[in-house]
Write a protein that holds these residues in place. Sequence first.
Motif, PDB file in Angstrom:
ATOM      1  N   ASP A   1       0.830  -1.203   0.000  1.00  0.00           N
ATOM      2  CA  ASP A   1       0.000   0.000   0.000  1.00  0.00           C
ATOM      3  C   ASP A   1       0.864   1.251   0.000  1.00  0.00           C
ATOM      4  OD1 ASP A   1      -2.775  -1.116   0.218  1.00  0.00           O
ATOM      5  OD2 ASP A   1      -1.827  -2.119   1.925  1.00  0.00           O
ATOM      6  N   TRP A   2       1.975   1.216   0.779  1.00  0.00           N
ATOM      7  CA  TRP A   2       2.841   2.401   0.879  1.00  0.00           C
ATOM      8  C   TRP A   2       4.301   1.995   0.974  1.00  0.00           C
ATOM      9  CZ3 TRP A   2       0.983   7.023  -0.109  1.00  0.00           C
ATOM     10  CH2 TRP A   2      -0.390   7.239   0.066  1.00  0.00           C
ATOM     11  N   LEU A   3       5.134   2.750   0.276  1.00  0.00           N
ATOM     12  CA  LEU A   3       6.578   2.695   0.504  1.00  0.00           C
ATOM     13  C   LEU A   3       6.941   3.941   1.305  1.00  0.00           C
ATOM     14  CD1 LEU A   3       9.434   1.480  -0.147  1.00  0.00           C
ATOM     15  CD2 LEU A   3       9.500   3.054  -2.101  1.00  0.00           C
ATOM     16  N   VAL A   4       7.607   3.728   2.448  1.00  0.00           N
ATOM     17  CA  VAL A   4       8.088   4.869   3.250  1.00  0.00           C
ATOM     18  C   VAL A   4       9.621   4.804   3.223  1.00  0.00           C
ATOM     19  CG1 VAL A   4       8.036   6.050   5.477  1.00  0.00           C
ATOM     20  CG2 VAL A   4       6.053   4.719   4.732  1.00  0.00           C
ATOM     21  N   PRO A   5      10.238   5.494   2.243  1.00  0.00           N
ATOM     22  CA  PRO A   5      11.698   5.442   2.138  1.00  0.00           C
ATOM     23  C   PRO A   5      12.361   6.501   3.007  1.00  0.00           C
ATOM     24  CG  PRO A   5      10.797   6.652   0.282  1.00  0.00           C
ATOM     25  CD  PRO A   5       9.626   6.294   1.171  1.00  0.00           C
ATOM     26  N   HIS A   6      13.658   6.323   3.223  1.00  0.00           N
ATOM     27  CA  HIS A   6      14.452   7.367   3.885  1.00  0.00           C
ATOM     28  C   HIS A   6      14.274   8.686   3.129  1.00  0.00           C
ATOM     29  CE1 HIS A   6      17.608   9.598   5.648  1.00  0.00           C
ATOM     30  NE2 HIS A   6      18.518   9.390   4.716  1.00  0.00           N
ATOM     31  N   GLN A   7      14.014   9.743   3.888  1.00  0.00           N
ATOM     32  CA  GLN A   7      13.743  11.048   3.278  1.00  0.00           C
ATOM     33  C   GLN A   7      15.045  11.839   3.183  1.00  0.00           C
ATOM     34  OE1 GLN A   7      10.378  11.878   2.378  1.00  0.00           O
ATOM     35  NE2 GLN A   7      10.072   9.714   2.841  1.00  0.00           N
ATOM     36  N   ALA A   8      15.871  11.477   2.171  1.00  0.00           N
ATOM     37  CA  ALA A   8      17.139  12.187   1.993  1.00  0.00           C
ATOM     38  C   ALA A   8      16.997  13.272   0.944  1.00  0.00           C
ATOM     39  CB  ALA A   8      18.238  11.216   1.580  1.00  0.00           C
ATOM     40  N   ASN A   9      16.238  12.947  -0.109  1.00  0.00           N
ATOM     41  CA  ASN A   9      16.288  13.782  -1.291  1.00  0.00           C
ATOM     42  C   ASN A   9      15.164  13.303  -2.204  1.00  0.00           C
ATOM     43  OD1 ASN A   9      17.000  14.404  -4.021  1.00  0.00           O
ATOM     44  ND2 ASN A   9      19.102  14.788  -3.372  1.00  0.00           N
ATOM     45  N   SER A  10      14.325  14.215  -2.694  1.00  0.00           N
ATOM     46  CA  SER A  10      13.186  13.783  -3.516  1.00  0.00           C
ATOM     47  C   SER A  10      13.648  13.135  -4.820  1.00  0.00           C
ATOM     48  CB  SER A  10      12.262  14.962  -3.816  1.00  0.00           C
ATOM     49  OG  SER A  10      12.934  15.914  -4.591  1.00  0.00           O
ATOM     50  N   ARG A  11      14.852  13.524  -5.300  1.00  0.00           N
ATOM     51  CA  ARG A  11      15.345  12.917  -6.546  1.00  0.00           C
ATOM     52  C   ARG A  11      15.739  11.456  -6.330  1.00  0.00           C
ATOM     53  NH1 ARG A  11      20.116  15.930  -7.719  1.00  0.00           N
ATOM     54  NH2 ARG A  11      20.480  14.687  -9.575  1.00  0.00           N
ATOM     55  N   ILE A  12      16.294  11.162  -5.150  1.00  0.00           N
ATOM     56  CA  ILE A  12      16.615   9.759  -4.845  1.00  0.00           C
ATOM     57  C   ILE A  12      15.315   8.957  -4.776  1.00  0.00           C
ATOM     58  CG2 ILE A  12      17.513   8.181  -3.063  1.00  0.00           C
ATOM     59  CD1 ILE A  12      19.630  10.249  -2.380  1.00  0.00           C
ATOM     60  N   ILE A  13      14.317   9.513  -4.083  1.00  0.00           N
ATOM     61  CA  ILE A  13      13.049   8.800  -3.902  1.00  0.00           C
ATOM     62  C   ILE A  13      12.369   8.582  -5.262  1.00  0.00           C
ATOM     63  CG2 ILE A  13      10.752   8.908  -2.827  1.00  0.00           C
ATOM     64  CD1 ILE A  13      12.082  10.502  -0.512  1.00  0.00           C
ATOM     65  N   SER A  14      12.377   9.614  -6.104  1.00  0.00           N
ATOM     66  CA  SER A  14      11.746   9.481  -7.435  1.00  0.00           C
ATOM     67  C   SER A  14      12.478   8.441  -8.272  1.00  0.00           C
ATOM     68  CB  SER A  14      11.771  10.810  -8.187  1.00  0.00           C
ATOM     69  OG  SER A  14      11.120  11.791  -7.445  1.00  0.00           O
ATOM     70  N   ALA A  15      13.821   8.438  -8.172  1.00  0.00           N
ATOM     71  CA  ALA A  15      14.605   7.473  -8.962  1.00  0.00           C
ATOM     72  C   ALA A  15      14.301   6.039  -8.514  1.00  0.00           C
ATOM     73  CB  ALA A  15      16.090   7.782  -8.832  1.00  0.00           C
ATOM     74  N   ILE A  16      14.107   5.834  -7.203  1.00  0.00           N
ATOM     75  CA  ILE A  16      13.766   4.490  -6.696  1.00  0.00           C
ATOM     76  C   ILE A  16      12.402   4.076  -7.264  1.00  0.00           C
ATOM     77  CG2 ILE A  16      13.172   3.150  -4.622  1.00  0.00           C
ATOM     78  CD1 ILE A  16      15.099   5.068  -3.069  1.00  0.00           C
ATOM     79  N   GLY A  17      11.427   4.991  -7.176  1.00  0.00           N
ATOM     80  CA  GLY A  17      10.084   4.707  -7.680  1.00  0.00           C
ATOM     81  C   GLY A  17      10.109   4.330  -9.152  1.00  0.00           C
ATOM     82  N   LYS A  18      10.899   5.099  -9.917  1.00  0.00           N
ATOM     83  CA  LYS A  18      10.988   4.867 -11.365  1.00  0.00           C
ATOM     84  C   LYS A  18      11.632   3.508 -11.654  1.00  0.00           C
ATOM     85  CE  LYS A  18      12.380   7.558 -15.327  1.00  0.00           C
ATOM     86  NZ  LYS A  18      13.263   8.605 -15.784  1.00  0.00           N
ATOM     87  N   ARG A  19      12.725   3.234 -10.939  1.00  0.00           N
ATOM     88  CA  ARG A  19      13.449   1.967 -11.151  1.00  0.00           C
ATOM     89  C   ARG A  19      12.559   0.762 -10.852  1.00  0.00           C
ATOM     90  NH1 ARG A  19      19.744   1.250 -10.163  1.00  0.00           N
ATOM     91  NH2 ARG A  19      19.662  -0.978  -9.771  1.00  0.00           N
ATOM     92  N   LEU A  20      11.720   0.919  -9.798  1.00  0.00           N
ATOM     93  CA  LEU A  20      10.869  -0.198  -9.393  1.00  0.00           C
ATOM     94  C   LEU A  20       9.570  -0.258 -10.198  1.00  0.00           C
ATOM     95  CD1 LEU A  20      11.139   0.274  -5.516  1.00  0.00           C
ATOM     96  CD2 LEU A  20      12.056  -1.669  -6.810  1.00  0.00           C
ATOM     97  N   GLY A  21       9.188   0.890 -10.786  1.00  0.00           N
ATOM     98  CA  GLY A  21       7.884   0.976 -11.439  1.00  0.00           C
ATOM     99  C   GLY A  21       6.761   1.158 -10.430  1.00  0.00           C
ATOM    100  N   LEU A  22       7.073   1.874  -9.351  1.00  0.00           N
ATOM    101  CA  LEU A  22       6.074   2.106  -8.295  1.00  0.00           C
ATOM    102  C   LEU A  22       5.442   3.488  -8.481  1.00  0.00           C
ATOM    103  CD1 LEU A  22       5.037   0.828  -5.582  1.00  0.00           C
ATOM    104  CD2 LEU A  22       6.759   2.229  -4.429  1.00  0.00           C
ATOM    105  N   PRO A  23       4.094   3.565  -8.575  1.00  0.00           N
ATOM    106  CA  PRO A  23       3.465   4.873  -8.775  1.00  0.00           C
ATOM    107  C   PRO A  23       3.742   5.828  -7.610  1.00  0.00           C
ATOM    108  CG  PRO A  23       1.819   3.093  -8.776  1.00  0.00           C
ATOM    109  CD  PRO A  23       3.133   2.473  -8.481  1.00  0.00           C
ATOM    110  N   VAL A  24       3.898   7.138  -7.922  1.00  0.00           N
ATOM    111  CA  VAL A  24       4.240   8.116  -6.875  1.00  0.00           C
ATOM    112  C   VAL A  24       3.179   8.196  -5.776  1.00  0.00           C
ATOM    113  CG1 VAL A  24       5.789   9.671  -8.105  1.00  0.00           C
ATOM    114  CG2 VAL A  24       3.334   9.962  -8.345  1.00  0.00           C
ATOM    115  N   ASN A  25       1.929   7.866  -6.137  1.00  0.00           N
ATOM    116  CA  ASN A  25       0.872   7.969  -5.112  1.00  0.00           C
ATOM    117  C   ASN A  25       0.922   6.831  -4.095  1.00  0.00           C
ATOM    118  OD1 ASN A  25      -0.034   5.901  -6.674  1.00  0.00           O
ATOM    119  ND2 ASN A  25      -2.024   6.831  -7.179  1.00  0.00           N
ATOM    120  N   LYS A  26       1.953   5.964  -4.208  1.00  0.00           N
ATOM    121  CA  LYS A  26       2.154   4.927  -3.176  1.00  0.00           C
ATOM    122  C   LYS A  26       3.406   5.206  -2.358  1.00  0.00           C
ATOM    123  CE  LYS A  26      -0.148   0.766  -4.646  1.00  0.00           C
ATOM    124  NZ  LYS A  26       0.093  -0.676  -4.684  1.00  0.00           N
TER     125      LYS A  26
END
Length: 322
Positions: A244-269
Amino acid sequence: MPFSRIIGTGGYLPERVLTNTDIENLVDTTDSWIIARSGIRERRIVAEDEFTCDLAEKASRKAIQAAGKRPSDIDLIIVATSTPDVVFPSTACLLQERLGIIGPPAFDVQAVCAGFLFAIDVADKFIRTQSAKCALVVGAETFSRILDWSDRRTCVLFGDGAGAVILESSDEPGILSTHLHSDGRFKDLLCVPTGVSRNYQKLQDGGAYVTMEGGEVFRWAVTAMSDIVQETLDANSMTLDQIDWLVPHQANSRIISAIGKRLGLPVNKVVMTVEKHGNTSAASVPLALDEAVRDHRVKPGNFVLIEGFGGGFTWGSAMIKM
Ligand code: COA
């Protein structure tokens, strides 16, 4: 064997807000550069007479209240921090005294920005082996004290804060799995090269400050935090769409976006809170989780994957049924 369950969360950010525009007066940077490269708009900074344990105490009291518990119910305290009040006693012991909890074990773990994941892993094992029934697990940091405020490569990225959870023994899951990794070969890429046993004179002369190879850290953070999501899913025979939710370490929105993109996880999760407080190191994951619980994004029964990455390198994750 019982499971451990999260039954309450809490968070605390110091009152003083330091915006990107404020930092423009300290170093050669701009609000637009910081937002474009990190997604951070502001961070919180402790008052002169405010310390890591003060933040930990405020977050802990909120978590205890949310869990409907009293301090006397707690039989284990673990604080994840790289910025303890003093060399010793541990911040966990200082917190224990503040909360009036006498007797049960209290200790710190140090895994920098992955510290909360290491602390959760240890607390989960205490509960599963029936060595504890009700654990207070905290991530608390005052990184503003170990930043070189004349180094624009680092000072724009970090902030102060604390987050906490109460874990209780339960027949129902709970924490389904935890996963930890470290690789000390990368010790120099993100570090404070000054300490008590080494370079103590430097500490006395000029202080201890974070140094970082930003580009290298970025690449490793994305790879490690993407791979550990897959490792966590595989361990639970789950697929990405079941989270339902990924709660990643909040270091940098670009890192978080890159993880989402690599995994194919929608931003709304993906829970993203970094723009409001920057990288609060060990406090980042419990702070983000607390916010998402309190604004009802994270609901009872949800599958939540939390993950962190930090200096060492260290990285870890947990799959949680809320
Ligand atoms: N303001 C303006 N310019 C800055 C700056 C700042 N605050 N910090 C660095 N710069 C400059 C650099 O000096 C460099 O200039 P140069 O090309 O003249 O040498 C330029 O911006 C580009 O630097 P670069 O390092 O290539 O930028 P980047 O796109 O890699 O972004 C980070 C820098 C630090 C934001 C990025 O690497 C990052 O997020 N790394 C991970 C950091 C992190 O999250 N660490 C904690 C993990 S737990």
